[in-house]
Design an enzyme around this catalytic site. Sequence first.
Site, mmCIF file in Angstrom:
data_model
loop_
_atom_site.group_PDB
_atom_site.id
_atom_site.type_symbol
_atom_site.label_atom_id
_atom_site.label_comp_id
_atom_site.label_asym_id
_atom_site.label_seq_id
_atom_site.Cartn_x
_atom_site.Cartn_y
_atom_site.Cartn_z
ATOM 1 N NE ARG A 105 -4.783 38.247 19.674
ATOM 2 C CZ ARG A 105 -5.465 39.723 19.282
ATOM 3 N NH1 ARG A 105 -4.105 39.886 18.493
ATOM 4 N NH2 ARG A 105 -6.462 40.278 19.156
ATOM 5 C CE LYS B 274 -7.078 41.215 24.209
ATOM 6 N NZ LYS B 274 -6.368 41.953 23.739
ATOM 7 C CD GLU C 251 2.151 44.478 23.650
ATOM 8 O OE1 GLU C 251 0.783 44.727 23.394
ATOM 9 O OE2 GLU C 251 2.435 43.119 24.304
HETATM 10 C C1 LIG Z 1 -1.551 43.812 25.735
HETATM 11 C C2 LIG Z 1 -1.524 44.021 23.904
HETATM 12 N N1 LIG Z 1 -0.777 44.380 22.856
HETATM 13 C C3 LIG Z 1 -1.461 44.654 21.902
HETATM 14 C C4 LIG Z 1 -3.015 44.426 20.960
HETATM 15 C C5 LIG Z 1 -3.724 45.064 19.926
HETATM 16 O O1 LIG Z 1 -3.982 43.902 19.313
HETATM 17 P P1 LIG Z 1 -4.710 43.683 18.077
HETATM 18 O O2 LIG Z 1 -4.228 44.444 16.957
HETATM 19 O O3 LIG Z 1 -4.577 42.100 17.929
HETATM 20 O O4 LIG Z 1 -6.114 44.120 18.649
HETATM 21 C C6 LIG Z 1 -4.570 44.561 22.454
HETATM 22 C C7 LIG Z 1 -5.289 44.211 21.810
HETATM 23 O O5 LIG Z 1 -5.787 42.941 21.389
HETATM 24 C C8 LIG Z 1 -3.109 44.094 23.759
HETATM 25 O O6 LIG Z 1 -4.154 43.407 24.472
#
Ligand SMILES: Cc1ncc(COP(=O)(O)O)c(C=O)c1O
Length: 335
Positions: A78, A179, A215
């Site tokens: 990612r 991210k 989200e």
């Molecule tokens: C905006 C956002 N959505 C979703 C997630 C959840 O992702 P993950 O399950 O990979 O931690 C995160 C955290 O990383 C995030 O910052």
Amino acid sequence: MDWNKLGFQVVPTKTMYIARTDDELNWQPGEFRPYGMLEIHPASGVVNYGQSGFEGMKANRAVDKKIVLFRPQDNAKRMQQLAERFLMPPYPVDDFVNAIKKLVIENRKFIPPADKGSLYIRPVLAGWGPVLGVAPAKEYMFYAFTSPVGPYFKGGVRPINLLITDFHRAAPRGTGNVKGAGNYAASLYPLRMAKENGYDEVLYLDAREDRFAEEVGAANFFAILKSGLVVTPISESILPGITRRSIITLAKEHFEWEVEERDIDINEVLSEAVECFSTGTAAVVTPIGSVTYRGTRHEFSDGKPGEKTMALRDRLVGIQTKQYDDPYSWVVNVT
Ligand SMILES: Cc1ncc(COP(=O)(O)O)c(C=O)c1O
């Protein structure tokens, strides 16, 4: 270290990892050095133009006392997508995973006992070199540090209450699916608004039509409908969560529930959902007790943690801590 006092704050640890690029933007061998400050140029790309992003991971003590990571390769991949979108040199996946493993070993004294929390790991990729006009930096830094964190819920799992504000998190074809640090800067104001009004988090709707659930702050959104169907948004402006992907697999393959990744109109959530929850590295699986939309509060499962939500949470945490079998080879031993 008083493990009972851990929250989600920066706690200095022993060692951090740093790698830099050379003049040709090739990654140089990284080094471990004592945890501490970094020096940065005032015209640095990250400070001036936000050319940076990060990952979030956890090292846990499993029930067999081994130190484990959860799907670390997925975090590395990612971060490569982030690098591509922000014109940064991608950090190689194997180097990423090896560096994180060694970093965890270096800082193993800071891993809390299993029931007291985790060692949070924060890899960062940033345009480090100076740049005056808007352009990619000519030098990059990849670094990672750790911080022990407490369990997300102290004293048992508590459903969170969400507010839908007038703000959007990410636009279609913007940067919501990587991210990037700037996404989080943009979320601070709506989050403060929610907190000042007594809510725990913001539920974002899509920016194009302002009606599809996207989200929950820094976590992905799921709803379980009256029909039993599990739904989660699919969108080019949400982060492809690793926990999200894992929960989809568990819901389909372990529980044999029907799952759809699709657009979810907020009115469908409010009228059809019997349980809602969010997923993420920090949130794990967090039940959603209510959503407030246009001044009206809608409760799910009487504001209590939903049964299926908790079954998914238990299965995921059980795999992450090796209490249950891991048929997907998600869990990686560090030692
Ligand atoms: C905006 C956002 N959505 C979703 C997630 C959840 O992702 P993950 O399950 O990979 O931690 C995160 C955290 O990383 C995030 O910052």
